[in-house]
Scaffold this motif. Structure first.
Motif, short mmCIF file in Angstrom:
data_model
loop_
_atom_site.label_atom_id
_atom_site.label_comp_id
_atom_site.label_asym_id
_atom_site.label_seq_id
_atom_site.Cartn_x
_atom_site.Cartn_y
_atom_site.Cartn_z
N THR A 179 0.82 -1.22 0.00
CA THR A 179 0.00 0.00 0.00
C THR A 179 0.85 1.27 0.00
O THR A 179 0.29 2.37 0.16
N GLU A 180 2.17 1.13 -0.15
CA GLU A 180 3.11 2.25 -0.26
C GLU A 180 3.13 3.13 0.98
O GLU A 180 3.45 4.31 0.91
N GLU A 181 2.76 2.57 2.15
CA GLU A 181 2.85 3.33 3.39
C GLU A 181 4.31 3.53 3.80
O GLU A 181 4.66 4.56 4.40
N VAL A 182 5.16 2.55 3.49
CA VAL A 182 6.58 2.68 3.83
C VAL A 182 7.19 3.85 3.06
O VAL A 182 7.93 4.68 3.62
N GLU A 183 6.87 3.95 1.78
CA GLU A 183 7.39 5.05 0.98
C GLU A 183 6.84 6.38 1.49
O GLU A 183 7.54 7.41 1.48
N ALA A 184 5.57 6.38 1.95
CA ALA A 184 4.98 7.62 2.48
C ALA A 184 5.72 8.09 3.73
O ALA A 184 5.95 9.29 3.92
N LEU A 185 6.10 7.14 4.60
CA LEU A 185 6.87 7.51 5.80
C LEU A 185 8.21 8.13 5.41
O LEU A 185 8.65 9.12 6.01
N SER A 186 8.86 7.53 4.41
CA SER A 186 10.14 8.07 3.96
C SER A 186 9.98 9.47 3.40
O SER A 186 10.81 10.35 3.65
N VAL A 187 8.90 9.70 2.63
CA VAL A 187 8.66 11.02 2.06
C VAL A 187 8.44 12.05 3.17
O VAL A 187 8.88 13.22 3.07
N MET A 188 7.79 11.63 4.27
CA MET A 188 7.53 12.57 5.37
C MET A 188 8.75 12.76 6.27
O MET A 188 8.68 13.46 7.28
N GLY A 189 9.85 12.09 5.93
CA GLY A 189 11.07 12.27 6.71
C GLY A 189 11.13 11.43 7.97
O GLY A 189 11.94 11.68 8.86
N ILE A 190 10.27 10.41 8.08
CA ILE A 190 10.25 9.52 9.25
C ILE A 190 11.11 8.30 8.95
O ILE A 190 10.94 7.66 7.90
N THR B 292 13.31 2.46 9.76
CA THR B 292 13.90 1.51 10.71
C THR B 292 13.59 1.90 12.16
O THR B 292 13.34 1.05 13.00
N THR B 293 13.61 3.22 12.44
CA THR B 293 13.32 3.66 13.81
C THR B 293 11.87 3.42 14.18
O THR B 293 11.55 3.01 15.30
N ARG B 294 10.98 3.67 13.23
CA ARG B 294 9.55 3.59 13.54
C ARG B 294 9.00 2.19 13.39
O ARG B 294 8.10 1.79 14.14
N LEU B 295 9.51 1.42 12.43
CA LEU B 295 8.89 0.12 12.13
C LEU B 295 9.73 -1.07 12.56
O LEU B 295 9.20 -2.08 13.04
#
Length: 374
Positions: free
Chosen positions: A240-251, A254-257
Protein backbone atom coordinates in the motif's frame (compact mmCIF):
# COMPACT_ATOMS: atom_id res chain seq x y z
CA UNK A 1 -33.03 -26.51 -36.35
CA UNK A 2 -31.86 -28.48 -33.30
CA UNK A 3 -28.16 -29.26 -33.18
CA UNK A 4 -26.80 -32.76 -32.78
CA UNK A 5 -23.68 -34.08 -31.09
CA UNK A 6 -20.82 -35.50 -33.10
CA UNK A 7 -21.73 -38.74 -34.87
CA UNK A 8 -19.87 -41.14 -37.13
CA UNK A 9 -21.65 -43.60 -39.40
CA UNK A 10 -19.65 -46.35 -41.08
CA UNK A 11 -21.10 -48.39 -44.00
CA UNK A 12 -19.41 -51.13 -45.97
CA UNK A 13 -20.08 -51.80 -49.66
CA UNK A 14 -18.45 -55.07 -50.51
CA UNK A 15 -18.45 -54.69 -54.34
CA UNK A 16 -17.33 -51.06 -54.41
CA UNK A 17 -13.71 -50.13 -55.18
CA UNK A 18 -13.84 -47.95 -52.09
CA UNK A 19 -15.80 -50.29 -49.81
CA UNK A 20 -15.88 -48.29 -46.58
CA UNK A 21 -18.03 -45.16 -46.51
CA UNK A 22 -17.77 -42.94 -43.44
CA UNK A 23 -20.17 -40.09 -42.81
CA UNK A 24 -19.50 -37.56 -40.06
CA UNK A 25 -22.27 -35.27 -38.84
CA UNK A 26 -23.29 -32.98 -36.02
CA UNK A 27 -21.16 -30.80 -33.77
CA UNK A 28 -17.48 -31.80 -33.99
CA UNK A 29 -16.54 -29.64 -31.08
CA UNK A 30 -15.13 -30.49 -27.66
CA UNK A 31 -18.58 -30.18 -26.16
CA UNK A 32 -20.27 -32.14 -28.94
CA UNK A 33 -17.77 -35.01 -28.74
CA UNK A 34 -17.66 -35.17 -24.94
CA UNK A 35 -20.67 -37.47 -24.46
CA UNK A 36 -19.67 -39.83 -27.29
CA UNK A 37 -15.93 -39.93 -26.80
CA UNK A 38 -15.73 -43.66 -26.13
CA UNK A 39 -17.88 -44.58 -29.17
CA UNK A 40 -15.93 -42.27 -31.48
CA UNK A 41 -12.60 -43.61 -30.21
CA UNK A 42 -13.74 -47.19 -30.88
CA UNK A 43 -14.83 -46.39 -34.44
CA UNK A 44 -11.64 -44.47 -35.20
CA UNK A 45 -9.59 -47.39 -33.88
CA UNK A 46 -11.39 -49.73 -36.31
CA UNK A 47 -10.86 -47.35 -39.24
CA UNK A 48 -7.13 -47.05 -38.59
CA UNK A 49 -6.84 -50.76 -39.34
CA UNK A 50 -7.91 -50.07 -42.96
CA UNK A 51 -5.72 -48.44 -45.64
CA UNK A 52 -6.72 -44.79 -46.33
CA UNK A 53 -7.48 -45.53 -50.01
CA UNK A 54 -10.26 -47.99 -48.98
CA UNK A 55 -12.17 -45.30 -47.06
CA UNK A 56 -14.39 -42.54 -48.46
CA UNK A 57 -15.24 -39.67 -46.13
CA UNK A 58 -18.28 -37.39 -46.18
CA UNK A 59 -18.04 -34.37 -43.86
CA UNK A 60 -20.73 -32.24 -45.50
CA UNK A 61 -23.15 -32.79 -42.59
CA UNK A 62 -20.71 -31.50 -39.97
CA UNK A 63 -22.50 -28.38 -38.74
CA UNK A 64 -19.67 -26.99 -36.59
CA UNK A 65 -16.05 -27.82 -35.99
CA UNK A 66 -13.51 -26.48 -33.50
CA UNK A 67 -9.81 -27.26 -33.04
CA UNK A 68 -10.49 -30.39 -30.97
CA UNK A 69 -12.78 -31.87 -33.62
CA UNK A 70 -10.50 -30.82 -36.48
CA UNK A 71 -7.45 -32.45 -34.88
CA UNK A 72 -9.38 -35.67 -34.43
CA UNK A 73 -10.60 -35.69 -38.03
CA UNK A 74 -7.16 -34.92 -39.43
CA UNK A 75 -5.73 -37.89 -37.54
CA UNK A 76 -8.58 -40.09 -38.86
CA UNK A 77 -8.33 -38.94 -42.50
CA UNK A 78 -4.61 -39.78 -42.68
CA UNK A 79 -4.31 -38.03 -46.06
CA UNK A 80 -7.33 -39.72 -47.69
CA UNK A 81 -8.10 -38.47 -51.19
CA UNK A 82 -11.82 -39.33 -51.31
CA UNK A 83 -13.20 -36.70 -48.95
CA UNK A 84 -16.37 -34.65 -49.42
CA UNK A 85 -16.31 -31.41 -47.44
CA UNK A 86 -16.96 -27.73 -47.83
CA UNK A 87 -14.35 -25.17 -48.74
CA UNK A 88 -14.32 -23.79 -45.18
CA UNK A 89 -13.83 -27.24 -43.71
CA UNK A 90 -11.05 -27.96 -46.19
CA UNK A 91 -9.25 -24.78 -45.16
CA UNK A 92 -9.63 -25.53 -41.45
CA UNK A 93 -8.38 -29.10 -41.80
CA UNK A 94 -5.48 -27.93 -43.96
CA UNK A 95 -4.42 -25.41 -41.30
CA UNK A 96 -4.64 -28.02 -38.55
CA UNK A 97 -2.66 -30.50 -40.62
CA UNK A 98 0.08 -27.95 -41.26
CA UNK A 99 0.16 -27.17 -37.56
CA UNK A 100 0.51 -30.82 -36.61
CA UNK A 101 3.44 -31.19 -38.99
CA UNK A 102 5.43 -28.53 -37.19
CA UNK A 103 8.21 -30.39 -35.38
CA UNK A 104 8.02 -30.20 -31.62
CA UNK A 105 10.77 -28.34 -29.90
CA UNK A 106 12.65 -30.64 -27.62
CA UNK A 107 13.90 -29.12 -24.41
CA UNK A 108 17.63 -29.06 -24.50
CA UNK A 109 19.48 -30.21 -21.43
CA UNK A 110 21.86 -27.54 -20.30
CA UNK A 111 24.91 -29.22 -18.75
CA UNK A 112 25.69 -26.00 -16.90
CA UNK A 113 22.18 -25.57 -15.43
CA UNK A 114 23.28 -26.75 -11.99
CA UNK A 115 26.21 -24.34 -12.05
CA UNK A 116 23.89 -21.51 -13.11
CA UNK A 117 21.44 -22.27 -10.30
CA UNK A 118 24.28 -22.49 -7.80
CA UNK A 119 25.57 -19.13 -8.98
CA UNK A 120 22.14 -17.55 -8.78
CA UNK A 121 21.62 -18.95 -5.28
CA UNK A 122 25.00 -17.68 -4.15
CA UNK A 123 24.30 -14.26 -5.63
CA UNK A 124 20.89 -14.10 -3.89
CA UNK A 125 22.48 -15.14 -0.60
CA UNK A 126 25.07 -12.41 -1.05
CA UNK A 127 22.35 -9.83 -1.69
CA UNK A 128 20.46 -10.93 1.44
CA UNK A 129 23.67 -10.80 3.48
CA UNK A 130 24.51 -7.33 2.19
CA UNK A 131 21.01 -5.99 2.88
CA UNK A 132 20.95 -7.69 6.28
CA UNK A 133 24.25 -6.11 7.32
CA UNK A 134 23.00 -2.75 6.07
CA UNK A 135 19.79 -3.06 8.07
CA UNK A 136 21.70 -4.17 11.17
CA UNK A 137 24.05 -1.20 10.87
CA UNK A 138 21.13 1.18 10.43
CA UNK A 139 19.48 -0.30 13.53
CA UNK A 140 22.66 0.27 15.52
CA UNK A 141 22.77 3.90 14.36
CA UNK A 142 19.09 4.40 15.21
CA UNK A 143 19.55 2.81 18.64
CA UNK A 144 22.53 5.04 19.41
CA UNK A 145 20.53 8.08 18.28
CA UNK A 146 17.62 7.14 20.51
CA UNK A 147 19.95 6.76 23.47
CA UNK A 148 20.83 10.44 23.00
CA UNK A 149 17.17 11.37 22.44
CA UNK A 150 15.15 8.93 24.58
CA UNK A 151 11.96 10.96 24.19
CA UNK A 152 11.82 9.93 20.52
CA UNK A 153 11.75 6.23 21.36
CA UNK A 154 8.60 4.65 19.81
CA UNK A 155 7.30 3.42 23.16
CA UNK A 156 3.77 2.76 21.92
CA UNK A 157 4.96 0.47 19.10
CA UNK A 158 7.38 -1.22 21.50
CA UNK A 159 4.70 -1.98 24.11
CA UNK A 160 2.25 -3.12 21.43
CA UNK A 161 4.90 -5.48 20.07
CA UNK A 162 5.49 -7.00 23.52
CA UNK A 163 1.77 -7.56 23.95
CA UNK A 164 1.27 -9.10 20.50
CA UNK A 165 4.35 -11.29 20.42
CA UNK A 166 4.50 -12.06 24.14
CA UNK A 167 1.21 -12.02 26.00
CA UNK A 168 -0.97 -13.33 23.19
CA UNK A 169 1.53 -16.11 22.41
CA UNK A 170 1.52 -17.56 25.94
CA UNK A 171 -1.48 -19.94 25.62
CA UNK A 172 -0.13 -21.84 22.63
CA UNK A 173 3.49 -21.91 23.78
CA UNK A 174 2.56 -23.05 27.30
CA UNK A 175 0.28 -25.75 25.92
CA UNK A 176 3.01 -27.04 23.62
CA UNK A 177 5.54 -26.83 26.45
CA UNK A 178 3.28 -28.80 28.79
CA UNK A 179 2.77 -31.54 26.20
CA UNK A 180 6.48 -31.73 25.40
CA UNK A 181 7.25 -32.02 29.10
CA UNK A 182 4.75 -34.86 29.43
CA UNK A 183 6.15 -36.77 26.44
CA UNK A 184 9.81 -36.22 27.33
CA UNK A 185 9.31 -37.29 30.93
CA UNK A 186 7.24 -40.32 30.04
CA UNK A 187 9.78 -41.63 27.50
CA UNK A 188 12.69 -40.94 29.84
CA UNK A 189 10.91 -42.62 32.76
CA UNK A 190 10.34 -45.80 30.76
CA UNK A 191 14.07 -46.17 30.12
CA UNK A 192 15.33 -45.06 33.53
CA UNK A 193 12.92 -47.35 35.36
CA UNK A 194 14.72 -50.39 33.94
CA UNK A 195 17.97 -49.39 35.61
CA UNK A 196 16.52 -48.08 38.86
CA UNK A 197 17.67 -44.55 38.08
CA UNK A 198 14.29 -42.91 38.54
CA UNK A 199 15.59 -39.67 40.02
CA UNK A 200 17.76 -39.00 36.97
CA UNK A 201 14.59 -38.03 35.13
CA UNK A 202 14.75 -34.71 36.98
CA UNK A 203 18.25 -34.07 35.62
CA UNK A 204 17.30 -34.99 32.06
CA UNK A 205 14.06 -33.05 31.96
CA UNK A 206 15.41 -30.10 33.94
CA UNK A 207 18.47 -29.47 31.79
CA UNK A 208 16.67 -30.36 28.57
CA UNK A 209 13.76 -28.02 29.20
CA UNK A 210 15.53 -25.07 30.80
CA UNK A 211 18.55 -24.99 28.53
CA UNK A 212 17.28 -26.25 25.16
CA UNK A 213 13.65 -27.18 24.68
CA UNK A 214 12.03 -24.16 26.33
CA UNK A 215 13.92 -21.51 24.32
CA UNK A 216 13.72 -23.55 21.12
CA UNK A 217 9.98 -24.19 21.37
CA UNK A 218 9.25 -20.57 22.16
CA UNK A 219 11.47 -19.38 19.30
CA UNK A 220 10.08 -21.72 16.67
CA UNK A 221 6.49 -20.94 17.62
CA UNK A 222 7.30 -17.23 17.59
CA UNK A 223 8.93 -17.56 14.17
CA UNK A 224 5.75 -19.10 12.77
CA UNK A 225 3.39 -16.82 14.64
CA UNK A 226 4.96 -13.44 15.41
CA UNK A 227 7.62 -13.53 12.68
CA UNK A 228 5.11 -14.21 9.92
CA UNK A 229 2.83 -11.50 11.32
CA UNK A 230 5.66 -8.95 11.28
CA UNK A 231 6.58 -9.84 7.69
CA UNK A 232 2.94 -9.63 6.62
CA UNK A 233 2.47 -6.24 8.34
CA UNK A 234 5.51 -4.69 6.72
CA UNK A 235 4.70 -6.38 3.41
CA UNK A 236 1.20 -4.94 3.35
CA UNK A 237 2.65 -1.52 4.15
CA UNK A 238 4.98 -1.99 1.18
CA UNK A 239 2.08 -3.02 -1.06
CA UNK A 240 0.00 0.00 0.00
CA UNK A 241 3.11 2.25 -0.26
CA UNK A 242 2.85 3.33 3.39
CA UNK A 243 6.58 2.68 3.83
CA UNK A 244 7.39 5.05 0.98
CA UNK A 245 4.98 7.62 2.48
CA UNK A 246 6.87 7.51 5.80
CA UNK A 247 10.14 8.07 3.96
CA UNK A 248 8.66 11.02 2.06
CA UNK A 249 7.53 12.57 5.37
CA UNK A 250 11.07 12.27 6.71
CA UNK A 251 10.25 9.52 9.25
CA UNK A 252 12.90 6.84 9.63
CA UNK A 253 11.44 3.49 8.61
CA UNK A 254 13.90 1.51 10.71
CA UNK A 255 13.32 3.66 13.81
CA UNK A 256 9.55 3.59 13.54
CA UNK A 257 8.89 0.12 12.13
CA UNK A 258 11.88 -2.17 12.59
CA UNK A 259 13.57 -1.19 15.87
CA UNK A 260 10.49 -1.41 18.15
CA UNK A 261 9.53 -4.81 16.70
CA UNK A 262 13.03 -6.24 17.07
CA UNK A 263 13.44 -4.98 20.63
CA UNK A 264 9.91 -6.05 21.59
CA UNK A 265 10.45 -9.66 20.51
CA UNK A 266 13.94 -9.71 22.08
CA UNK A 267 12.34 -8.69 25.39
CA UNK A 268 9.15 -10.75 25.09
CA UNK A 269 10.68 -14.06 24.01
CA UNK A 270 12.64 -14.68 27.27
CA UNK A 271 9.39 -14.18 29.16
CA UNK A 272 7.59 -16.57 26.82
CA UNK A 273 10.42 -19.08 27.19
CA UNK A 274 10.19 -18.81 30.99
CA UNK A 275 6.47 -19.56 30.93
CA UNK A 276 7.12 -22.43 28.51
CA UNK A 277 9.71 -23.82 30.95
CA UNK A 278 7.20 -23.62 33.78
CA UNK A 279 4.54 -25.42 31.74
CA UNK A 280 6.97 -28.12 30.60
CA UNK A 281 8.17 -28.73 34.17
CA UNK A 282 4.54 -28.87 35.27
CA UNK A 283 3.92 -31.64 32.75
CA UNK A 284 7.09 -33.38 33.89
CA UNK A 285 5.98 -33.28 37.56
CA UNK A 286 2.58 -34.67 36.64
CA UNK A 287 4.02 -37.63 34.74
CA UNK A 288 6.74 -38.23 37.34
CA UNK A 289 4.15 -38.63 40.05
CA UNK A 290 2.07 -41.19 38.15
CA UNK A 291 4.88 -43.18 36.53
CA UNK A 292 7.74 -42.98 39.03
CA UNK A 293 5.95 -41.99 42.24
CA UNK A 294 7.96 -38.76 42.57
CA UNK A 295 5.75 -36.19 44.29
CA UNK A 296 5.73 -32.57 43.03
CA UNK A 297 7.31 -31.48 46.32
CA UNK A 298 10.20 -33.92 45.92
CA UNK A 299 10.56 -32.93 42.25
CA UNK A 300 10.85 -29.23 43.10
CA UNK A 301 13.22 -29.96 45.97
CA UNK A 302 15.54 -32.02 43.79
CA UNK A 303 15.42 -29.72 40.76
CA UNK A 304 17.86 -27.01 42.01
CA UNK A 305 20.31 -29.74 43.08
CA UNK A 306 20.08 -31.52 39.73
CA UNK A 307 20.20 -28.46 37.46
CA UNK A 308 22.54 -25.57 38.05
CA UNK A 309 21.01 -22.13 37.89
CA UNK A 310 23.36 -21.13 35.09
CA UNK A 311 21.45 -23.44 32.75
CA UNK A 312 18.32 -21.43 33.35
CA UNK A 313 20.09 -18.14 32.56
CA UNK A 314 21.69 -19.63 29.45
CA UNK A 315 18.20 -20.50 28.22
CA UNK A 316 16.91 -17.01 28.99
CA UNK A 317 19.76 -15.23 27.19
CA UNK A 318 19.49 -17.59 24.27
CA UNK A 319 15.80 -16.71 24.03
CA UNK A 320 16.64 -13.02 23.84
CA UNK A 321 19.09 -13.69 20.99
CA UNK A 322 16.55 -15.90 19.23
CA UNK A 323 13.87 -13.23 19.58
CA UNK A 324 16.14 -10.59 18.10
CA UNK A 325 17.04 -12.90 15.20
CA UNK A 326 13.43 -13.89 14.46
CA UNK A 327 12.18 -10.30 14.44
CA UNK A 328 15.19 -9.06 12.47
CA UNK A 329 14.72 -11.70 9.74
CA UNK A 330 10.97 -11.01 9.64
CA UNK A 331 11.56 -7.27 9.18
CA UNK A 332 14.25 -7.94 6.56
CA UNK A 333 11.87 -9.99 4.43
CA UNK A 334 8.94 -7.67 5.09
CA UNK A 335 10.80 -4.66 3.72
CA UNK A 336 11.77 -6.63 0.60
CA UNK A 337 8.17 -7.41 -0.39
CA UNK A 338 7.29 -6.11 -3.83
CA UNK A 339 3.94 -4.37 -4.47
CA UNK A 340 2.01 -7.53 -5.38
CA UNK A 341 0.26 -10.28 -3.42
CA UNK A 342 2.46 -13.11 -4.77
CA UNK A 343 5.55 -11.42 -3.42
CA UNK A 344 3.82 -10.95 -0.06
CA UNK A 345 3.00 -14.65 0.27
CA UNK A 346 6.49 -15.66 -0.85
CA UNK A 347 8.07 -13.22 1.58
CA UNK A 348 6.11 -14.58 4.54
CA UNK A 349 7.03 -18.17 3.65
CA UNK A 350 10.72 -17.37 3.24
CA UNK A 351 10.70 -15.35 6.44
CA UNK A 352 9.41 -18.26 8.53
CA UNK A 353 11.82 -20.77 6.95
CA UNK A 354 14.81 -18.45 7.32
CA UNK A 355 13.90 -17.57 10.92
CA UNK A 356 13.67 -21.19 12.02
CA UNK A 357 16.90 -22.05 10.20
CA UNK A 358 18.78 -19.19 11.83
CA UNK A 359 17.41 -20.11 15.27
CA UNK A 360 18.71 -23.66 14.85
CA UNK A 361 22.10 -22.39 13.64
CA UNK A 362 22.35 -20.00 16.58
CA UNK A 363 21.40 -22.79 18.98
CA UNK A 364 24.19 -24.97 17.58
CA UNK A 365 26.66 -22.10 17.98
CA UNK A 366 25.55 -21.52 21.58
CA UNK A 367 25.80 -25.24 22.32
CA UNK A 368 29.42 -25.35 21.15
CA UNK A 369 30.43 -22.04 22.69
CA UNK A 370 28.86 -22.83 26.09
CA UNK A 371 29.67 -26.54 26.22
CA UNK A 372 31.80 -26.12 29.38
CA UNK A 373 29.28 -23.91 31.17
CA UNK A 374 26.67 -25.48 33.42
Amino acid sequence: MPTRDAALEVHTLAQDPVPIRVRASGLWTFRGMKEHDADLARKFAELTKQPPERIAWDLTDVSEMDDAGAVRLVHALRGSKDVKLSAVQREVLAQIERGLRVPKETERIDPLAAVVRLGEGTFDAGVHLRDGVTLLGQLALDASGLMRRPREFPLREFSAGIYRSGVTALPVTMLVGFLVGVVLTYLSALQLKRYGADLLVINIVGIGVLRELGPMLASIISAGRSGSAITAQLGVMRVTEEVEALSVMGISVTTRLVLPRVLALAVALPLVAFCTDVAALGGAMLVSQFTLGITPGAFLQALPEAVEVVNFWIGIWKSAAFGFAVAFVACHYGLRVLPNTDSLALGVTRSVVASITIVIILDAIFAIALRNVG
